[in-house]
Design a protein around this motif. Sequence first.
Motif, PDB file in Angstrom:
ATOM      1  N   TRP A  36      47.482 -44.685  67.618  1.00 25.89           N
ATOM      2  CA  TRP A  36      46.119 -44.094  66.453  1.00 25.89           C
ATOM      3  C   TRP A  36      46.138 -45.564  66.645  1.00 25.89           C
ATOM      4  N   THR A  37      44.390 -46.201  66.606  1.00 27.29           N
ATOM      5  CA  THR A  37      43.249 -47.058  66.114  1.00 27.29           C
ATOM      6  C   THR A  37      42.697 -47.236  64.783  1.00 27.29           C
ATOM      7  N   GLY A  38      43.053 -47.656  64.356  1.00 26.07           N
ATOM      8  CA  GLY A  38      42.496 -47.944  62.718  1.00 26.07           C
ATOM      9  C   GLY A  38      41.899 -48.861  61.820  1.00 26.07           C
ATOM     10  N   ILE A  39      41.820 -49.391  60.936  1.00 22.18           N
ATOM     11  CA  ILE A  39      41.019 -50.638  60.898  1.00 22.18           C
ATOM     12  C   ILE A  39      41.498 -50.414  59.531  1.00 22.18           C
ATOM     13  N   PHE A  40      41.778 -51.203  58.171  1.00 24.33           N
ATOM     14  CA  PHE A  40      42.209 -51.969  57.314  1.00 24.33           C
ATOM     15  C   PHE A  40      42.582 -52.772  56.857  1.00 24.33           C
ATOM     16  N   SER A  41      41.794 -53.358  55.271  1.00 25.35           N
ATOM     17  CA  SER A  41      41.966 -55.078  55.507  1.00 25.35           C
ATOM     18  C   SER A  41      41.318 -55.629  56.465  1.00 25.35           C
ATOM     19  N   LYS A  42      40.773 -55.218  57.391  1.00 24.70           N
ATOM     20  CA  LYS A  42      39.573 -56.220  57.920  1.00 24.70           C
ATOM     21  C   LYS A  42      40.595 -56.301  58.739  1.00 24.70           C
ATOM     22  N   ARG A 120      47.572 -45.808  50.691  1.00 28.37           N
ATOM     23  CA  ARG A 120      47.296 -46.810  49.611  1.00 28.37           C
ATOM     24  C   ARG A 120      45.815 -48.044  50.089  1.00 28.37           C
ATOM     25  N   GLN A 121      44.849 -46.879  49.552  1.00 26.77           N
ATOM     26  CA  GLN A 121      43.702 -47.935  50.207  1.00 26.77           C
ATOM     27  C   GLN A 121      42.999 -48.354  49.371  1.00 26.77           C
ATOM     28  N   GLU A 122      41.818 -49.190  50.299  1.00 25.21           N
ATOM     29  CA  GLU A 122      41.185 -50.290  49.026  1.00 25.21           C
ATOM     30  C   GLU A 122      39.919 -49.334  48.698  1.00 25.21           C
ATOM     31  N   PRO A 123      39.911 -49.729  47.245  1.00 26.23           N
ATOM     32  CA  PRO A 123      39.222 -49.169  46.611  1.00 26.23           C
ATOM     33  C   PRO A 123      37.679 -49.018  46.644  1.00 26.23           C
ATOM     34  N   VAL A 124      37.109 -50.454  47.189  1.00 22.00           N
ATOM     35  CA  VAL A 124      35.747 -50.340  47.672  1.00 22.00           C
ATOM     36  C   VAL A 124      35.246 -49.701  49.085  1.00 22.00           C
ATOM     37  N   GLU A 125      36.295 -49.065  50.498  1.00 23.24           N
ATOM     38  CA  GLU A 125      36.133 -48.609  51.305  1.00 23.24           C
ATOM     39  C   GLU A 125      35.910 -47.690  51.150  1.00 23.24           C
ATOM     40  N   ASN A 126      36.974 -46.813  50.474  1.00 24.32           N
ATOM     41  CA  ASN A 126      37.494 -45.600  49.490  1.00 24.32           C
ATOM     42  C   ASN A 126      35.778 -45.209  48.932  1.00 24.32           C
ATOM     43  N   LEU A 127      35.748 -45.642  47.611  1.00 26.93           N
ATOM     44  CA  LEU A 127      34.858 -45.014  47.216  1.00 26.93           C
ATOM     45  C   LEU A 127      33.985 -44.659  48.181  1.00 26.93           C
ATOM     46  N   PHE A 128      33.129 -45.533  49.055  1.00 22.80           N
ATOM     47  CA  PHE A 128      31.318 -45.444  49.549  1.00 22.80           C
ATOM     48  C   PHE A 128      31.900 -44.069  50.499  1.00 22.80           C
ATOM     49  N   LYS A 234      35.224 -34.681  41.682  1.00 25.75           N
ATOM     50  CA  LYS A 234      36.677 -34.379  42.768  1.00 25.75           C
ATOM     51  C   LYS A 234      35.959 -36.502  43.771  1.00 25.75           C
ATOM     52  N   VAL A 235      34.834 -35.866  42.936  1.00 24.69           N
ATOM     53  CA  VAL A 235      34.551 -37.404  44.237  1.00 24.69           C
ATOM     54  C   VAL A 235      36.229 -38.629  43.092  1.00 24.69           C
ATOM     55  N   ALA A 236      35.753 -38.757  41.879  1.00 28.23           N
ATOM     56  CA  ALA A 236      36.809 -39.870  41.286  1.00 28.23           C
ATOM     57  C   ALA A 236      37.882 -39.446  41.563  1.00 28.23           C
ATOM     58  N   ASP A 237      38.649 -38.449  41.236  1.00 31.72           N
ATOM     59  CA  ASP A 237      39.678 -38.120  41.480  1.00 31.72           C
ATOM     60  C   ASP A 237      40.358 -38.075  42.866  1.00 31.72           C
ATOM     61  N   CYS A 238      39.066 -38.153  43.913  1.00 34.96           N
ATOM     62  CA  CYS A 238      39.940 -39.044  45.131  1.00 34.96           C
ATOM     63  C   CYS A 238      40.096 -40.034  45.414  1.00 34.96           C
ATOM     64  N   ILE A 239      39.319 -40.625  44.503  1.00 34.34           N
ATOM     65  CA  ILE A 239      39.096 -42.408  44.012  1.00 34.34           C
ATOM     66  C   ILE A 239      40.134 -43.242  43.807  1.00 34.34           C
ATOM     67  N   CYS A 240      40.910 -42.228  42.176  1.00 36.80           N
ATOM     68  CA  CYS A 240      42.286 -42.350  42.047  1.00 36.80           C
ATOM     69  C   CYS A 240      43.777 -42.189  41.883  1.00 36.80           C
ATOM     70  N   LEU A 241      43.291 -41.342  43.239  1.00 29.53           N
ATOM     71  CA  LEU A 241      44.389 -40.667  43.606  1.00 29.53           C
ATOM     72  C   LEU A 241      44.955 -41.637  44.989  1.00 29.53           C
ATOM     73  N   MET A 242      43.834 -42.353  45.676  1.00 28.46           N
ATOM     74  CA  MET A 242      43.489 -42.520  47.445  1.00 28.46           C
ATOM     75  C   MET A 242      43.963 -44.777  47.062  1.00 28.46           C
ATOM     76  N   SER A 243      42.980 -44.750  46.132  1.00 28.00           N
ATOM     77  CA  SER A 243      42.704 -46.203  46.443  1.00 28.00           C
ATOM     78  C   SER A 243      43.185 -46.480  44.575  1.00 28.00           C
ATOM     79  N   LEU A 244      43.164 -45.916  43.615  1.00 27.74           N
ATOM     80  CA  LEU A 244      43.828 -46.625  42.237  1.00 27.74           C
ATOM     81  C   LEU A 244      44.924 -46.142  42.081  1.00 27.74           C
TER      82      LEU A 244
END
Length: 329
Positions: A36-42, A120-128, A234-244
């Motif tokens: 698996w190849t992926g990107i997080f935390s720059k 545990r994602q970064e909120p900015v990326e998660n939101l957009f 729904k999107v608000a709940d995604c952000i709350c769950l996945m990054s907040l």
Amino acid sequence: MSWKKLNCQPHDLQLLATLSGGQSFRWTHNTETDEWTGIFSKTVWKLKQADNCLLYQVLGSLLNFPENNGSNNKKTNFKKLLENYLRLDYDLKELYKDWSNKDELFKSAGQQFYGVRMLRQEPVENLFSFICSQNNHISRISSMVEKLCTNYGEEICKHENTVHYSFPDIEKLECPKVETQLRNLGFGYRAKFIQKSASQIVEWGGAKWFDGLQNMKYKDAKCELMKLHGIGPKVADCICLMSLNHLEALPVDTHVYQIAAQNYLPHLRGKKNVTEKMYTEIGDHFRTLYGDMAGWAHTILFCSDLKKFQLGDNSQVNECSKPKRKRKK
């Protein structure tokens, strides 16, 4: 490049459902090498499951630059970054045991869909990313997220003829001209949501605004998120769950509604739309059932019900072919 080891048994982390189950959209799977190849935390990562551990490589990172960490002698602890991202601080075996004791359906699903972790994602990326997810499918969401990165992010590295970019800082998305640019890139109405939300967040303090949301109670944080342009429950709940860190948040879409109506709340069957009242009832039901990690527990049920996954003879979760068409009567 050599692999480094992370102490994590395969039953404690199942990469397929965790990385491709709709949480994050920046992971790709090489089926030939099972990598698996992926990107997080720059940072660009490569992951691979071994018999008794998780193997990982750091292909490139912007975190090594002195201006990003304040000292030439300070090195990024990539192992801790990865452990934090995968929430390895949680004993998943105990969580599965607790949820199985509370729910027979989960007990059945948990035996097959083991090791599904809430990233545990970064909120900015998660939101957009989840603004892009509205009325969309995963492959197109992934394409949009990559367009955001290639057009507004920083180049991290080039690996195997692919240039990898970081997710853009929020300030890069607030300029009014961004809306037109994104529309030209095929974002449609989401272009306005992205630019307007970015502008609001910058006005409210930028990325640090999310820190306050983490310290709020779940419902208060959700209400604050819904003040953003184009952010619904729904999107608000995604952000709350996945990054907040509000793990009781439970995003309800038509798929989650069907699971709830079919197995838990039969009086909701046959409804054409998920009303605000139904949305709240479904979320509250699972919060009562599973407790303060209801969103994580329900993610396992969600994955077990997806046609994308099926249980193979070797007890591994595999991608399945397209569902067969029903025969005409």
